[in-house]
Design a protein around this motif. Structure first.
Motif, PDB file in Angstrom:
ATOM      1  N   VAL A  24       0.924  -1.817  -0.084  1.00 45.25           N
ATOM      2  CA  VAL A  24      -0.471  -0.082   0.191  1.00 45.25           C
ATOM      3  C   VAL A  24       0.990   1.491   0.255  1.00 45.25           C
ATOM      4  N   LYS A  25       0.598   2.087  -1.041  1.00 46.30           N
ATOM      5  CA  LYS A  25       1.084   3.752  -0.245  1.00 46.30           C
ATOM      6  C   LYS A  25       0.390   4.690  -0.698  1.00 46.30           C
ATOM      7  N   LEU A  26       0.341   5.143   0.187  1.00 43.14           N
ATOM      8  CA  LEU A  26      -0.259   6.514   0.433  1.00 43.14           C
ATOM      9  C   LEU A  26       0.680   7.760   0.413  1.00 43.14           C
ATOM     10  N   ILE A  27      -0.144   8.108  -0.660  1.00 43.54           N
ATOM     11  CA  ILE A  27      -0.364  10.029  -0.818  1.00 43.54           C
ATOM     12  C   ILE A  27      -1.403  11.015  -0.715  1.00 43.54           C
ATOM     13  N   PRO A  28      -0.906  12.301   0.283  1.00 42.53           N
ATOM     14  CA  PRO A  28      -1.723  13.371   0.485  1.00 42.53           C
ATOM     15  C   PRO A  28      -2.171  13.093  -1.010  1.00 42.53           C
ATOM     16  N   GLY A  29      -3.427  13.444  -0.918  1.00 48.74           N
ATOM     17  CA  GLY A  29      -4.507  13.702  -2.312  1.00 48.74           C
ATOM     18  C   GLY A  29      -6.407  14.213  -1.944  1.00 48.74           C
ATOM     19  N   LEU A  51     -15.392  -2.915   0.591  1.00 47.36           N
ATOM     20  CA  LEU A  51     -15.180  -1.766   0.549  1.00 47.36           C
ATOM     21  C   LEU A  51     -14.489  -0.993   1.720  1.00 47.36           C
ATOM     22  N   ARG A  52     -16.210  -1.453   3.033  1.00 46.56           N
ATOM     23  CA  ARG A  52     -16.153  -1.095   4.258  1.00 46.56           C
ATOM     24  C   ARG A  52     -14.850  -1.986   5.003  1.00 46.56           C
ATOM     25  N   ILE A  53     -14.282  -2.850   4.260  1.00 42.97           N
ATOM     26  CA  ILE A  53     -13.743  -3.656   5.448  1.00 42.97           C
ATOM     27  C   ILE A  53     -12.071  -2.365   4.831  1.00 42.97           C
ATOM     28  N   SER A  54     -11.920  -2.436   3.875  1.00 41.75           N
ATOM     29  CA  SER A  54      -9.879  -1.959   3.264  1.00 41.75           C
ATOM     30  C   SER A  54     -10.251  -0.839   3.785  1.00 41.75           C
ATOM     31  N   CYS A  55     -11.105  -0.173   4.187  1.00 44.84           N
ATOM     32  CA  CYS A  55     -11.029   1.673   4.330  1.00 44.84           C
ATOM     33  C   CYS A  55     -11.574   1.500   5.768  1.00 44.84           C
ATOM     34  N   ALA A  56     -11.378   0.861   6.426  1.00 45.20           N
ATOM     35  CA  ALA A  56     -11.773   1.462   7.968  1.00 45.20           C
ATOM     36  C   ALA A  56     -10.601   1.369   8.722  1.00 45.20           C
ATOM     37  N   PRO A  57      -9.458   1.787   8.279  1.00 44.74           N
ATOM     38  CA  PRO A  57      -8.801   2.528   9.342  1.00 44.74           C
ATOM     39  C   PRO A  57      -8.334   3.786   9.113  1.00 44.74           C
ATOM     40  N   LEU A  58      -8.961   4.497   8.081  1.00 47.22           N
ATOM     41  CA  LEU A  58      -9.268   5.497   7.426  1.00 47.22           C
ATOM     42  C   LEU A  58     -10.525   5.307   7.512  1.00 47.22           C
ATOM     43  N   ASN A  59     -11.569   5.637   8.008  1.00 51.72           N
ATOM     44  CA  ASN A  59     -12.922   5.923   8.778  1.00 51.72           C
ATOM     45  C   ASN A  59     -12.738   5.929   9.559  1.00 51.72           C
ATOM     46  N   ILE A  60     -11.954   5.382  10.644  1.00 50.30           N
ATOM     47  CA  ILE A  60     -12.176   5.471  12.194  1.00 50.30           C
ATOM     48  C   ILE A  60     -10.955   6.371  11.720  1.00 50.30           C
ATOM     49  N   LYS A  65     -10.962  11.331   2.759  1.00 45.51           N
ATOM     50  CA  LYS A  65     -10.498  12.020   1.622  1.00 45.51           C
ATOM     51  C   LYS A  65      -9.280  12.608   1.424  1.00 45.51           C
ATOM     52  N   GLU A  66      -8.190  12.391   2.324  1.00 49.51           N
ATOM     53  CA  GLU A  66      -6.918  13.103   2.526  1.00 49.51           C
ATOM     54  C   GLU A  66      -6.393  12.325   1.776  1.00 49.51           C
ATOM     55  N   TYR A  67      -5.800  11.128   1.712  1.00 47.54           N
ATOM     56  CA  TYR A  67      -4.983  10.239   1.176  1.00 47.54           C
ATOM     57  C   TYR A  67      -5.665   9.413  -0.283  1.00 47.54           C
ATOM     58  N   ASP A  68      -4.548   9.670  -1.142  1.00 51.28           N
ATOM     59  CA  ASP A  68      -5.012   8.670  -2.389  1.00 51.28           C
ATOM     60  C   ASP A  68      -4.535   7.832  -1.795  1.00 51.28           C
ATOM     61  N   ILE A  69      -4.750   5.965  -2.296  1.00 48.87           N
ATOM     62  CA  ILE A  69      -4.366   5.243  -1.879  1.00 48.87           C
ATOM     63  C   ILE A  69      -4.401   4.356  -3.306  1.00 48.87           C
ATOM     64  N   TYR A  70      -2.612   4.251  -3.799  1.00 47.99           N
ATOM     65  CA  TYR A  70      -2.516   2.977  -4.288  1.00 47.99           C
ATOM     66  C   TYR A  70      -1.963   1.722  -3.668  1.00 47.99           C
ATOM     67  N   ILE A  71      -3.082   0.646  -4.864  1.00 45.66           N
ATOM     68  CA  ILE A  71      -2.338  -0.540  -4.064  1.00 45.66           C
ATOM     69  C   ILE A  71      -1.932  -2.131  -5.058  1.00 45.66           C
TER      70      ILE A  71
END
Length: 136
Positions: A24-29, A51-60, A65-71
C-alpha cells in the motif's frame, strides 16, 4: 518518505492475510483508491462489505478524503485481499503519525490474522477428512 519527482510524501505499508500480500502507498490527495491499476470499487466488485473492510482504518481516523491510495495486491481471493489491504493501510497510517497507532491498535486493525490453510496429509482426502471407515 519523500518522493523527489513529485515533491509529495509517500507512506507505505505491507499487509498479509492467508496467501494475499498487499503493498500500500498513501499519497496526500483527494481520496481515490486504485488497486492493481483499476479503480478500487471495480476491483472489489462494488461490494460494500469489501470496501468497508478495506477502508476501515481511514474511516476510524476520519481521513477518508485526505489520501490517494495506490495498492498492489496479489494472491488469494477477494476476502483475503481486502483484509491484507486493511492491514497495509493501517501500517501506512502508523508511519504517517505514530499517534494513530494507539487508536488503530485498540480497534484491532494492526493485528495480522495468521490463520492459513492447513496442508493435506497423505492417506487423507483433505487436511483432516479421512476415507469412510468400513468394518467389513
Amino acid at each position: 518518505m519523500l518522493n523527489s519527482n513529485q515533491n509529495k510524501a509517500i507512506y507505505s505499508g505491507t499487509g498479509r492475510r492467508k496467501t494475499s500480500i498487499a503493498r500500500v502507498k498513501l499519497i496526500p490527495g483527494s481520496g481515490k483508491l486504485i488497486i492493481n491499476g483499476i479503480p478500487g470499487e471495480l476491483y472489489l466488485q462494488f461490494s460494500p462489505n469489501y470496501l468497508r473492510i478495506s477502508c476501515a482504518p481511514l474511516n476510524i481516523l476520519g481521513l477518508i478524503k485526505e489520501y490517494d491510495i495506490y495498492i498492489r495486491v496479489e494472491g488469494g481471493g477477494l476476502t483475503g485481499q481486502a483484509d491484507a489491504i486493511r492491514l497495509g493501510i493501517a501500517k501506512a497510517l502508523c508511519n504517517i503519525n505514530p499517534e494513530n497507532r494507539v487508536t488503530l491498535k485498540s480497534e484491532g486493525l494492526l493485528r495480522r490474522d495468521s490463520r492459513i490453510k492447513e496442508r493435506k496429509k497423505y492417506g487423507l482426502r483433505k487436511a483432516r477428512k479421512a476415507p469412510q471407515y468400513s468394518k467389513r
